[in-house]
Write a protein that holds these residues in place. Structure first.
Motif, PDB file in Angstrom:
ATOM      1  N   ASP A  22      27.162  22.602  -4.980  1.00 34.19           N
ATOM      2  CA  ASP A  22      28.341  23.207  -5.596  1.00 34.19           C
ATOM      3  C   ASP A  22      29.530  22.254  -5.561  1.00 34.19           C
ATOM      4  O   ASP A  22      30.318  22.192  -6.493  1.00 34.19           O
ATOM      5  CB  ASP A  22      28.692  24.542  -4.946  1.00 34.19           C
ATOM      6  CG  ASP A  22      29.035  24.428  -3.471  1.00 34.19           C
ATOM      7  OD1 ASP A  22      28.577  23.493  -2.797  1.00 34.19           O
ATOM      8  OD2 ASP A  22      29.766  25.320  -2.977  1.00 34.19           O
ATOM      9  N   ARG A  23      29.637  21.472  -4.512  1.00 36.09           N
ATOM     10  CA  ARG A  23      30.727  20.494  -4.402  1.00 36.09           C
ATOM     11  C   ARG A  23      30.607  19.444  -5.511  1.00 36.09           C
ATOM     12  O   ARG A  23      31.591  19.015  -6.086  1.00 36.09           O
ATOM     13  CB  ARG A  23      30.711  19.809  -3.034  1.00 36.09           C
ATOM     14  CG  ARG A  23      30.562  20.749  -1.856  1.00 36.09           C
ATOM     15  CD  ARG A  23      31.725  21.662  -1.657  1.00 36.09           C
ATOM     16  NE  ARG A  23      32.785  20.925  -1.018  1.00 36.09           N
ATOM     17  CZ  ARG A  23      34.030  21.341  -0.951  1.00 36.09           C
ATOM     18  NH1 ARG A  23      34.369  22.490  -1.479  1.00 36.09           N
ATOM     19  NH2 ARG A  23      34.947  20.633  -0.362  1.00 36.09           N
ATOM     20  N   GLN A  24      29.379  19.027  -5.776  1.00 42.14           N
ATOM     21  CA  GLN A  24      29.178  18.034  -6.831  1.00 42.14           C
ATOM     22  C   GLN A  24      29.561  18.597  -8.189  1.00 42.14           C
ATOM     23  O   GLN A  24      30.096  17.881  -9.035  1.00 42.14           O
ATOM     24  CB  GLN A  24      27.732  17.525  -6.841  1.00 42.14           C
ATOM     25  CG  GLN A  24      27.534  16.329  -7.731  1.00 42.14           C
ATOM     26  CD  GLN A  24      28.432  15.160  -7.365  1.00 42.14           C
ATOM     27  OE1 GLN A  24      28.528  14.757  -6.206  1.00 42.14           O
ATOM     28  NE2 GLN A  24      29.131  14.595  -8.347  1.00 42.14           N
ATOM     29  N   ALA A  25      29.330  19.874  -8.414  1.00 34.71           N
ATOM     30  CA  ALA A  25      29.739  20.490  -9.678  1.00 34.71           C
ATOM     31  C   ALA A  25      31.261  20.440  -9.829  1.00 34.71           C
ATOM     32  O   ALA A  25      31.771  20.174 -10.925  1.00 34.71           O
ATOM     33  CB  ALA A  25      29.231  21.923  -9.760  1.00 34.71           C
ATOM     34  N   TYR A  26      31.992  20.671  -8.743  1.00 36.80           N
ATOM     35  CA  TYR A  26      33.458  20.538  -8.795  1.00 36.80           C
ATOM     36  C   TYR A  26      33.856  19.085  -9.063  1.00 36.80           C
ATOM     37  O   TYR A  26      34.760  18.808  -9.845  1.00 36.80           O
ATOM     38  CB  TYR A  26      34.107  21.029  -7.497  1.00 36.80           C
ATOM     39  CG  TYR A  26      34.319  22.518  -7.453  1.00 36.80           C
ATOM     40  CD1 TYR A  26      35.419  23.103  -8.068  1.00 36.80           C
ATOM     41  CD2 TYR A  26      33.427  23.350  -6.786  1.00 36.80           C
ATOM     42  CE1 TYR A  26      35.629  24.477  -8.027  1.00 36.80           C
ATOM     43  CE2 TYR A  26      33.627  24.717  -6.736  1.00 36.80           C
ATOM     44  CZ  TYR A  26      34.728  25.279  -7.360  1.00 36.80           C
ATOM     45  OH  TYR A  26      34.931  26.632  -7.323  1.00 36.80           O
ATOM     46  N   PRO A 115      21.111  30.911 -10.442  1.00 37.71           N
ATOM     47  CA  PRO A 115      21.878  31.160  -9.229  1.00 37.71           C
ATOM     48  C   PRO A 115      23.229  30.451  -9.319  1.00 37.71           C
ATOM     49  O   PRO A 115      23.321  29.337  -9.810  1.00 37.71           O
ATOM     50  CB  PRO A 115      21.020  30.556  -8.123  1.00 37.71           C
ATOM     51  CG  PRO A 115      19.677  30.412  -8.712  1.00 37.71           C
ATOM     52  CD  PRO A 115      19.875  30.235 -10.183  1.00 37.71           C
ATOM     53  N   ARG A 116      24.268  31.104  -8.858  1.00 37.24           N
ATOM     54  CA  ARG A 116      25.610  30.536  -8.904  1.00 37.24           C
ATOM     55  C   ARG A 116      26.187  30.524  -7.508  1.00 37.24           C
ATOM     56  O   ARG A 116      25.962  31.428  -6.743  1.00 37.24           O
ATOM     57  CB  ARG A 116      26.518  31.375  -9.780  1.00 37.24           C
ATOM     58  CG  ARG A 116      26.138  31.354 -11.214  1.00 37.24           C
ATOM     59  CD  ARG A 116      27.100  32.214 -11.949  1.00 37.24           C
ATOM     60  NE  ARG A 116      28.432  31.870 -11.503  1.00 37.24           N
ATOM     61  CZ  ARG A 116      29.346  31.319 -12.263  1.00 37.24           C
ATOM     62  NH1 ARG A 116      29.083  31.069 -13.497  1.00 37.24           N
ATOM     63  NH2 ARG A 116      30.537  31.040 -11.795  1.00 37.24           N
ATOM     64  N   SER A 117      27.006  29.526  -7.252  1.00 39.38           N
ATOM     65  CA  SER A 117      27.641  29.461  -5.952  1.00 39.38           C
ATOM     66  C   SER A 117      29.139  29.632  -6.046  1.00 39.38           C
ATOM     67  O   SER A 117      29.804  29.683  -5.040  1.00 39.38           O
ATOM     68  CB  SER A 117      27.317  28.122  -5.289  1.00 39.38           C
ATOM     69  OG  SER A 117      27.685  27.070  -6.139  1.00 39.38           O
ATOM     70  N   SER A 118      29.680  29.723  -7.230  1.00 34.91           N
ATOM     71  CA  SER A 118      31.118  29.833  -7.389  1.00 34.91           C
ATOM     72  C   SER A 118      31.483  31.094  -8.139  1.00 34.91           C
ATOM     73  O   SER A 118      31.020  31.313  -9.245  1.00 34.91           O
ATOM     74  CB  SER A 118      31.668  28.636  -8.162  1.00 34.91           C
ATOM     75  OG  SER A 118      31.448  27.469  -7.442  1.00 34.91           O
ATOM     76  N   PRO A 119      32.338  31.916  -7.533  1.00 33.28           N
ATOM     77  CA  PRO A 119      32.735  33.154  -8.184  1.00 33.28           C
ATOM     78  C   PRO A 119      33.924  32.973  -9.106  1.00 33.28           C
ATOM     79  O   PRO A 119      34.546  31.923  -9.109  1.00 33.28           O
ATOM     80  CB  PRO A 119      33.137  34.027  -6.993  1.00 33.28           C
ATOM     81  CG  PRO A 119      33.687  33.045  -6.028  1.00 33.28           C
ATOM     82  CD  PRO A 119      32.830  31.807  -6.185  1.00 33.28           C
ATOM     83  N   GLY A 120      34.230  33.997  -9.872  1.00 37.51           N
ATOM     84  CA  GLY A 120      35.510  34.048 -10.536  1.00 37.51           C
ATOM     85  C   GLY A 120      35.512  33.928 -12.042  1.00 37.51           C
ATOM     86  O   GLY A 120      36.558  34.017 -12.644  1.00 37.51           O
ATOM     87  N   THR A 121      34.392  33.712 -12.678  1.00 37.91           N
ATOM     88  CA  THR A 121      34.426  33.666 -14.128  1.00 37.91           C
ATOM     89  C   THR A 121      34.261  35.062 -14.676  1.00 37.91           C
ATOM     90  O   THR A 121      33.709  35.934 -14.039  1.00 37.91           O
ATOM     91  CB  THR A 121      33.320  32.760 -14.711  1.00 37.91           C
ATOM     92  OG1 THR A 121      32.079  33.244 -14.263  1.00 37.91           O
ATOM     93  CG2 THR A 121      33.526  31.329 -14.308  1.00 37.91           C
ATOM     94  N   SER A 122      34.759  35.262 -15.873  1.00 34.12           N
ATOM     95  CA  SER A 122      34.711  36.601 -16.451  1.00 34.12           C
ATOM     96  C   SER A 122      33.447  36.844 -17.261  1.00 34.12           C
ATOM     97  O   SER A 122      33.220  37.931 -17.736  1.00 34.12           O
ATOM     98  CB  SER A 122      35.934  36.817 -17.340  1.00 34.12           C
ATOM     99  OG  SER A 122      35.948  35.847 -18.364  1.00 34.12           O
ATOM    100  N   SER A 123      32.629  35.827 -17.440  1.00 38.25           N
ATOM    101  CA  SER A 123      31.396  36.030 -18.201  1.00 38.25           C
ATOM    102  C   SER A 123      30.213  35.505 -17.388  1.00 38.25           C
ATOM    103  O   SER A 123      30.350  34.571 -16.627  1.00 38.25           O
ATOM    104  CB  SER A 123      31.469  35.287 -19.532  1.00 38.25           C
ATOM    105  OG  SER A 123      31.659  33.912 -19.324  1.00 38.25           O
ATOM    106  N   PRO A 124      29.031  36.112 -17.568  1.00 37.00           N
ATOM    107  CA  PRO A 124      27.865  35.661 -16.801  1.00 37.00           C
ATOM    108  C   PRO A 124      27.404  34.285 -17.261  1.00 37.00           C
ATOM    109  O   PRO A 124      27.667  33.866 -18.380  1.00 37.00           O
ATOM    110  CB  PRO A 124      26.808  36.717 -17.116  1.00 37.00           C
ATOM    111  CG  PRO A 124      27.262  37.375 -18.355  1.00 37.00           C
ATOM    112  CD  PRO A 124      28.745  37.233 -18.442  1.00 37.00           C
ATOM    113  N   THR A 125      26.741  33.586 -16.365  1.00 37.38           N
ATOM    114  CA  THR A 125      26.176  32.288 -16.682  1.00 37.38           C
ATOM    115  C   THR A 125      24.736  32.478 -17.134  1.00 37.38           C
ATOM    116  O   THR A 125      23.984  33.171 -16.472  1.00 37.38           O
ATOM    117  CB  THR A 125      26.213  31.368 -15.461  1.00 37.38           C
ATOM    118  OG1 THR A 125      27.575  31.180 -15.105  1.00 37.38           O
ATOM    119  CG2 THR A 125      25.578  30.042 -15.744  1.00 37.38           C
TER     120      THR A 125
END
Length: 127
Positions: A22-26, A115-125
């Motif tokens: 998840d850090r690499q995605a940021y 699977p997602r590790s970061s919350p907060g978006t308004s639409s599903p991935t």
């Protein structure tokens, strides 16, 4: 399950351990936005929503707060894309934490799940 979408956010990081993925995605998102490497990444385990985490990351890396706020929609869109590019890493290296339902494990390995590790978006991935 056609036509149904399950959205499960691991806000407090009690479901899935993904190490540094998840850090690499940021890092990828910040670099794509600015062309530079991020010196500071969002703090872990705060339960902060993804947009607020990105906003803080931009400001802590030297972008003025008003400029960071105006840029925010772009990295909010870019981060899920960066996570999708790492979906194979998440599936390979992600570790379900103790006490998780076998259903979550099946979800992790299902075709089309993301699977997602970061919350907060308004639409599903979708993957």
């Amino acid at each position: 399950m056609s036509g149904q979408v399950l959205v499960l956010w691991d806000i407090d990081r009690t479901l899935l351990y993904v190490g540094d993925i998840d850090r690499q995605a940021y890092r990828d998102t910040y670099h794509e936005l600015t062309g530079r490497s991020a010196g500071t990444l969002p703090k872990r385990g705060t339960g902060t929503t993804m947009p607020l985490a990105i906003l803080r990351m931009l400001v802590e890396n030297g972008i003025a707060e008003d400029e960071a706020a105006s840029l925010l929609p772009t990295p909010v869109e870019l981060l899920p894309q960066a996570q999708r590019r790492r979906i194979d890493d998440i599936r390979r290296d992600g570790v379900l934490l103790p006490g998780q339902s076998p259903r979550w494990e099946r979800c992790m390995t299902s075709r089309g799940s993301c699977p997602r590790s970061s919350p907060g978006t308004s639409s599903p991935t979708h993957c």
